[in-house]
Structures are given as structure tokens and as C-alpha cells.
Design a protein around this motif. Structure first.
Motif: not given
Ligand code: EPU
Length: 346
Positions: A136-138, A171-172, A235, A246, A250, A269, A281, A284, A306-307
């Protein structure tokens, strides 16, 4: 066919995993067709030696952290092919072989005029690996336009078609990631891509990037280009700096936990979820613990995100795990939130 021609010995995997770990497979098969897979199964069933070995299925190697040596029988899924298999009033039904490169497949769908996968542009890995962690993304996930997949059950030799429901996407996550060991090898994946298309550009800076590109009425290819540009700016390119995207999910926490963190850290966040919980996040959280851009020997934390853990050269699976555990423990000490590792350690 004999074992020697089908199963290779002592195969280096450094170029077959995006983290660039210098792993070595004691026995390795490059699976290019279902027929080949059936022959391998026959070989395995006929040899006590091979039958007692565990099997490890390698896709694009972009979501795995490998050990130095893999005693398992490594099956690299390399079945190719992509085609429009049906056109309905509302959808283009397309199917792609598990070994197809994901981004090349997305580009192909867009060139053919089949929209829907553009937000998932430039995600590393293969088509067959995409459902395993429901990439997944965006603001989009693979499951959004997923129709079905076919998979080979190694023990029985049977082929099973999985509906979206049977894949249990989250999720993932999917049934293929949550059941260990996963007895299925994914052969191909089908998608239903919509004829009536609306851009999904409200996530992050996608709309802003399109504006910068001078696009006023975004077409699927424009969205794809914007996302490629954003990903390239944030990335690391795995062909240049080893990484597995990642490294942590998250974390999803209750409203009470989110409020507790916000009281002490007002800039935290967070994103509301449909069930009333909040996604924090992880990037974060990790940055707040001082990890962004930090190196520990061969393993580093990417300076722009940082992920993402990166291979500074010569990283081992063990070293990656040690750094990941230190990050988890720092984040837990500071925020009382447990980060879950996203790639799979073999
Ligand atoms: N952030 C920081 N510091 C950082 C990184 C991020 O403060 O070092 C903050 C950002 O400022 C932003 C928020 O965290 O407010 C979210 O950052 P970003 O938009 O970069 O996305 P992400 O949540 O870190 C997720 C996915 C990515 C996907 C992007 C974009 C997960 C685990 N990761 O990252 O997926 O590309 O959103 O949709 O959900 C992957 O799974 O491998 C992957 C790259």
C-alpha cells in the motif's frame, strides 16, 4: 529431469534481496512455470533428503531479511506473463504472473489504458509478493482492485483460487503472511481495474506535486508520475542503497493512547481510522528518539525517512535485527508504544 539440473547449489542471493544481504542458498530453484513447479514437487517427494528440508519462497526479495546461509530449499518464483483476460461493462480484468516486476506491471496497465494501480507505482517487488503483505501507499492498497489469485499447494499439488475474502487482507497483512509456514506458492494475480476512474490524490503531498508539475486535470499516468517523483525524493533506491522499504508498521492505537501521547508531544502525527482508533506515524516516533540518519555499523536509519533501515555495506540479518530491536525498545521506553516489524526475518 534430475535434481542437478533443476536444483542449483550454493547460490548467492545478494542481488535477489533488496536489503543486499550477502546470503547464500544451499539449494535454489528458479521457478519459471507451473510445469517446472510440478517437476520440483515430484523430485522433492522422491527424495527423503529434500522432503525433510523446509521450503522458502522468494519473490522480489524486497520484504525479507535473510540470514547468511539458507539451508532451506529456496524457490524463487519467476513465472511471467500479463494479459487482459476479460472486459466487462465496468472493469478491465487483468492477470499477471507472480514473477512479474510490480512497477513494470503497473506501468503496463497504465499504457494499456487500464487505470487503478497508479498510486502503487514504484513499489519494489513482484506481483506475486504484492498480496502477501497487501502492499500500500498514498491512500491505496493492493486489495482495493484485487480480484483473485491462484496458488499452488506444495504438499497436495493442488491449485487453489483465492477470492479477496479468502485472502483476509489487512494493513500490510494477509492469510499468506499470518499463517506460518505458508503452504501456498502464488502463481498469478488478477485485478479488476475500473473503467470509471477518479484520481485519489488527497493523501500527503500528491495534489501539491501534481500542481508543481502543472497538471490541472490529472490522468492516471500523471498520478503515477507524481508518486514516482515523491517516492524517489523520500525513499532510497534499493539498487543503490539496500533497504526493505518501511521497516515497521505504523502502529494503530486507541484514542486514549493517542491523547496521552499528544498531551506530552503535541506534534505527534496521527491519522483517525474508521474504527475510532488512530494510526501513529512510526517515522515520527523513531525520529523523536534520535534515530533518524543514525548509523550502527553496517545498518543505518535513512536520513530522509526514519521508518526505513538501510544497508550501509555488509549488513547481516543479525545486525539488522539488533538495530530494529533497539529502535523498538527506545520507542517503547519513550511512548509506551510497541512497533511491529514489517519485513519478514527468515
Ligand atoms: N515522519 C516523520 N519523520 C520521518 C518520517 C515520517 O516525522 O522520518 C512523518 C511525516 O512528516 C508524515 C508522517 O510521518 O507526517 C508519515 O510519513 P510518510 O508520508 O512518509 O509515510 P509513512 O507513514 O512513514 C507509509 C507507508 C509507506 C508508504 C507511505 C506513503 C507504512 C508502514 N508505510 O509510510 O510504505 O510509501 O506511507 O503512502 O504504512 C512500505 O510499506 O514499505 C512503504 C514505503
Amino acid at each position: 529431469m534430475n535434481t542437478e539440473t533443476l536444483i542449483q547449489r550454493e547460490v548467492p542471493l545478494q542481488n535477489l534481496n533488496s536489503f543486499g544481504i550477502a546470503a547464500c542458498a544451499e539449494r535454489f530453484v528458479h521457478v519459471q512455470s507451473l510445469e517446472q513447479l510440478r517437476s520440483i514437487r515430484q523430485l522433492v517427494l522422491g527424495s527423503d533428503d529434500l522432503l525433510n528440508l523446509q521450503r522458502f519462497v522468494l519473490g522480489g526479495g524486497s520484504n525479507v531479511i535473510l540470514p547468511d546461509r539458507l539451508p532451506q530449499l529456496v524457490l524463487q518464483m519467476a513465472i511471467l506473463g500479463r494479459e487482459l483476460i476479460q472486459e466487462t461493462n465496468d472493469h478491465y480484468i487483468v492477470r499477471a504472473g507472480a514473477g512479474e516486476n510490480w512497477h513494470a506491471f503497473v506501468e503496463w496497465t497504465l499504457q494499456q489504458g487500464y487505470p487503478g494501480l497508479e498510486n502503487l507505482s514504484l513499489i519494489p517487488g513482484t506481483v506475486g509478493a504484492a498480496p502477501i503483505q497487501n502492499i500500500g501507499a498514498y491512500g491505496a492498497e493492493m486489495q482495493d482492485h484485487f480480484l483473485s489469485l491462484t496458488a499452488f499447494h506444495f504438499e497436495s499439488g493442488e491449485i487453489k483460487t483465492f477470492s479477496k475474502k479468502e485472502c483476509a487482507f489487512a494493513y500490510r497483512d494477509s492469510v499468506f503472511k499470518s499463517v506460518s509456514p505458508n503452504p501456498y506458492l502464488i502463481l498469478d494475480v488478477s485485478f479488476a481495474l475500473p473503467k470509471l476512474w477518479y484520481p485519489s490524490i488527497n493523501y500527503g503531498d500528491v495534489a501539491l506535486r501534481l500542481k508543481d508539475m502543472g497538471v490541472t486535470k490529472a490522468q492516471p499516468i500523471d498520478v503515477s508520475r507524481a508518486i514516482v517523483a515523491i517516492r524517489q525524493s523520500k525513499l532510497p533506491d534499493p539498487t543503490i542503497i539496500g533497504n526493505a522499504g518501511s521497516f515497521f508498521k505504523n502502529p494503530i492505537v486507541s484514542c486514549a493512547v493517542k491523547n496521552r501521547i499528544l498531551e506530552s508531544f503535541p506534534t505527534c502525527v496521527s491519522y483517525p481510522q474508521t474504527d475510532g482508533r488512530y494510526k501513529l506515524a512510526a517515522g515520527w516516533l523513531i525520529e523523536q528518539c534520535g534515530w533518524k540518519g543514525r548509523d550502527c555499523g553496517a545498518v543505518g536509519v535513512y536520513e530522509k525517512q526514519a521508518l526505513v533501515l538501510v544497508n550501509r555495506g555488509g549488513a547481516t540479518g543479525e545486525a539488522v535485527r539488533a538495530v530494529a530491536n533497539r529502535i523498538q525498545s527506545d520507542v517503547f521506553d519513550r511512548f509506551a508504544v510497541q512497533l511491529e516489524i514489517e519485513p519478514v526475518f527468515i
